[in-house]
Scaffold this active site. Structure first.
Site, PDB file in Angstrom:
ATOM      1  N   GLY A   1       0.635  -1.114   0.165  1.00  0.00           N
ATOM      2  CA  GLY A   1      -0.254   0.176  -0.080  1.00  0.00           C
ATOM      3  C   GLY A   1       0.978   1.532   0.078  1.00  0.00           C
ATOM      4  O   GLY A   1       1.859   0.994   0.485  1.00  0.00           O
TER       5      GLY A   1
ATOM      6  N   HIS B   1      -9.613  29.830 -11.512  1.00  0.00           N
ATOM      7  CA  HIS B   1     -10.095  28.973 -10.957  1.00  0.00           C
ATOM      8  C   HIS B   1     -10.872  28.814 -10.716  1.00  0.00           C
ATOM      9  O   HIS B   1     -11.794  27.421 -11.178  1.00  0.00           O
ATOM     10  CB  HIS B   1      -8.480  28.146 -10.468  1.00  0.00           C
ATOM     11  CG  HIS B   1      -7.637  28.014 -10.231  1.00  0.00           C
ATOM     12  ND1 HIS B   1      -7.084  27.392 -12.190  1.00  0.00           N
ATOM     13  CD2 HIS B   1      -5.999  29.307 -10.568  1.00  0.00           C
ATOM     14  CE1 HIS B   1      -6.147  27.409 -12.471  1.00  0.00           C
ATOM     15  NE2 HIS B   1      -5.469  28.310 -11.809  1.00  0.00           N
TER      16      HIS B   1
ATOM     17  N   GLU C   1      -6.644  33.128  -9.387  1.00  0.00           N
ATOM     18  CA  GLU C   1      -7.533  32.404  -8.298  1.00  0.00           C
ATOM     19  C   GLU C   1      -8.889  32.990  -8.809  1.00  0.00           C
ATOM     20  O   GLU C   1      -9.416  30.854  -8.841  1.00  0.00           O
ATOM     21  CB  GLU C   1      -7.099  32.385  -6.985  1.00  0.00           C
ATOM     22  CG  GLU C   1      -5.745  32.259  -6.794  1.00  0.00           C
ATOM     23  CD  GLU C   1      -5.239  31.098  -6.720  1.00  0.00           C
ATOM     24  OE1 GLU C   1      -5.954  29.849  -7.274  1.00  0.00           O
ATOM     25  OE2 GLU C   1      -4.336  31.323  -7.236  1.00  0.00           O
TER      26      GLU C   1
END
Length: 640
Positions: free
Chosen positions: A214, A441, A438
């Site tokens: 894992g 986005h 930003e």
């Protein structure tokens, strides 16, 4: 018999205390040396050891006394001259280096002379004997200890107990949350260790080795300890790297001793963490051979796992996050013939892990662990433990008596985006660029149905290089992504650069990472997922390790023409999506301007506020009502 016993006791004493034996030996050598050293005799001894008072004269004085024949005897050293006068007095003179006239003068006047040792015996002793012997002893002890360690002293019979000790962990399965499937896989091992006779009578063979596979931080070591804790058996834990030393053969010796100790305390568990350090495929070394020490250690491990009977209650657990590099002989049936996937937890698993760690702190009543679990999709158990601890630290800095939800949210942001850099203030130009970037986005993420929704938008610098960030969180755990969802991710990444170009008129360097990630997504669509017509169903590259973030293999196994077509498709797709994103941003320009204005004032906008601004723009009636309310509030404020 008694005499023999005493001799043995003396030998044991010196073996346990070699320093005492060395000191005695050094003293004997010094005494012998001093006893055989030349000493002054006769007149020289009388001069050197005489009781008469000593007068200090000059070198010319001693020559004058020699010419006058007043000297009875002269003792000449390297730096000092001592002489006895005829009246019985003793004189001492500092010798002039290089002068050769004194001895002919003494011969001429028939004055007897001899030599004396005028050197400092203490300095000779310290610098000529003690220090060299001490240095020799230190080197001798260091080399002896290294040789003892290397040739089996540390992991030989008996001495390995200082390095590998058995323990009985108090960890239980209740302490391991978020990995229910993995726990089910290892429960039969616990039952076998508790009741081995039950399986032996039925003729069942329990797996000798279990490989826990894992990503880092998912709790592989914790699960191994829980198996030992539930079975209440000795637990021998060792890292794969601890088998490798500078002396060839040490690793193999340590493997032998490890298994011998485990067999003596059976039923028991051997846990080898990061087994890929010694278990790498031997074929990877090529025709020139690999690391001899690592290969010998691996061969010994394979032999030991074949050496003990399948009914012998010794289980070998191992952990790795790189199963693809392990040697096939290590994974065949009869050795590590069972692999247990310990993957990153899903939503319910994250809730359970948070509940385990929250018990250790004073959490407030407003803490919503399910909300925190939604914000932490894709994080491992170690990340969640760090978030809980970070939240407690934040509450402590604020002087609070309990940890509240706001500390948990801040801790999640620190884990994902990095530490907030309050000291790194942006100038007006950079602040404007980051605000538009930003906002681009965030708006594209909200108006694209398949994209992840916005949790928070900030222009506060975080981490090493982030001047701002948009926190997008999935509404639910996703294990598969469709083509339109990948395209939506690309659009969101391109939104920042597109906003700079549309609203500022010039692009900056802030979109470098966005373009890199967008390119990787489209490249994966072509080369891994068969989502385009360029390569069809062909897989052009293979991922190296999905647990460590993937990445493409270095060796190219397709033609130059195919490479050109892939490059052309990636370039055209990016340009197409970039054009689409710019058009959308122009359409939602009022929303962008409002967001930038609020970011200038508050520096942080929550996702709900972004959705409100978009809803107002898309529904003019709602926007009109909000404007009327704002005007009423302003009038009431003015009247008051």
């Amino acid at each position: 018999m008694a005499q023999k016993k005493n001799n043995n006791d003396d030998n044991n004493f010196f073996n346990k205390n070699p320093l005492i034996l060395f000191v005695i030996f050094a003293l004997v050598i010094i005494v012998i040396f001093r006893s055989i050293a030349p000493t002054a005799t006769g007149e020289v001894s009388a001069i050197v050891n005489g009781k008469q008072p000593v007068m200090h004269l000059t070198y010319s004085d001693i020559k004058k006394l020699a010419k006058e024949k007043k000297l009875e005897y002269v003792a000449i050293g390297k730096a000092i001259i001592k002489a006895k006068l005829k009246d019985g007095s003793i004189v001492t003179v500092q010798k002039v280096p290089g002068d050769t006239t004194l001895i002919p003068l003494l011969d001429k006047n028939n004055i007897p002379y001899g030599a004396i040792n005028d050197s400092n015996w203490l300095n000779d002793l310290i610098f000529g004997w003690i220090i060299p012997i001490f240095i020799f002893f230190a080197i001798w002890m260091f080399l002896a200890s290294r040789m003892q360690k290397g040739m089996g002293g540390v992991l030989g019979v008996g001495s390995a107990k200082g390095l590998i000790k058995s323990e009985k962990p108090d960890v239980k399965f209740d302490d391991v949350a978020g990995n229910d499937e993995a726990k089910e896989e290892v429960k039969e091992i616990v039952d076998f260790l508790k009741h081995p006779d039950r399986y032996i009578e039925l003729g069942a063979k329990i797996p000798k080795g279990v490989l826990l596979v894992g990503p880092p931080g998912t709790g592989k070591t914790l699960l191994a300890k829980a198996v030992a804790g539930e079975a209440d058996v000795p637990f021998f834990a060792v890292s794969g790297s601890s088998f490798i030393e500078m002396f060839v053969g040490v690793g193999a010796a340590r493997v032998r001793d490890l298994f011998n100790q485990a067999k003596k305390e059976a039923p028991s568990i051997i846990f080898i963490d990061e087994i890929d350090a010694i278990g790498k495929s031997r074929a990877a070394a090529g025709q020139f051979g690999g690391n001899d020490e690592r290969e010998q250690t691996l061969n010994q491990l394979l032999a030991e796992m074949d050496g003990f009977d399948s009914n012998e209650p010794v289980i070998v657990l191992a952990a790795t996050n790189r199963p693809e590099v392990l040697d096939p002989a290590l994974l065949r049936p009869g050795r590590f013939d069972r692999q247990v996937l310990v993957d990153k937890p899903d939503f319910e698993g994250r809730v359970q892990i948070l509940q385990v760690h929250v018990k250790k702190i004073k959490a407030g009543k407003d803490v919503d662990l399910r909300e925190i679990a939604k914000m932490t999709a894709g994080l491992a158990g170690a990340d969640l433990a760090n978030i809980v601890n970070e939240a407690a630290l934040l509450a402590g800095r604020k002087g609070k008596k309990e940890v509240n939800q706001e500390e948990f949210v801040e801790a999640v942001e620190r884990q994902i985006a990095g530490l907030e850099k309050k000291s790194r203030r942006l100038n007006e130009k950079d602040k404007k660029i980051v605000a538009y970037h930003e906002s681009g986005h965030a708006v594209i993420a909200e108006i694209t149905p398949e994209a992840r929704k916005v949790k928070k938008v900030s222009i506060v610098p975080r981490g090493l290089a982030a001047l701002g960030y948009t926190l997008n969180l999935p509404e639910e755990d996703k294990y598969l992504m469709q083509k339109r969802e990948l395209i939506a991710e690309v659009d969101t990444l391109l939104g920042g650069r597109a906003a700079e170009e549309v609203f500022i008129g010039e692009i900056s360097t802030g979109a470098g990472n966005d373009l890199e990630r967008a390119t990787d997504i489209i490249k994966s669509m072509v080369m891994l997922y068969g989502m385009t017509e360029v390569a069809g169903l062909m897989v052009l590259e293979k991922q190296s390790n999905r647990f460590l973030g993937g990445g493409f293999a270095q060796a190219r196994e397709y033609s130059e023409k195919m490479q050109e077509e892939v490059d052309k498709f990636i370039k055209e797709t990016l340009e197409e999506r970039y054009k689409h994103v710019k058009n959308k941003l122009k359409e939602y320009a009022p929303v962008i301007e409002k967001m930038v204005k609020e970011l200038y004032e508050k520096e942080v906008i929550e996702g709900e506020r972004v959705r409100e601004l978009i809803k107002e723009f898309e529904n003019p009636e709602t926007q009109k009502e909000n404007n009327e309310k704002n005007e009423e509030n302003n009038e009431n404020g003015n009247n008051s």
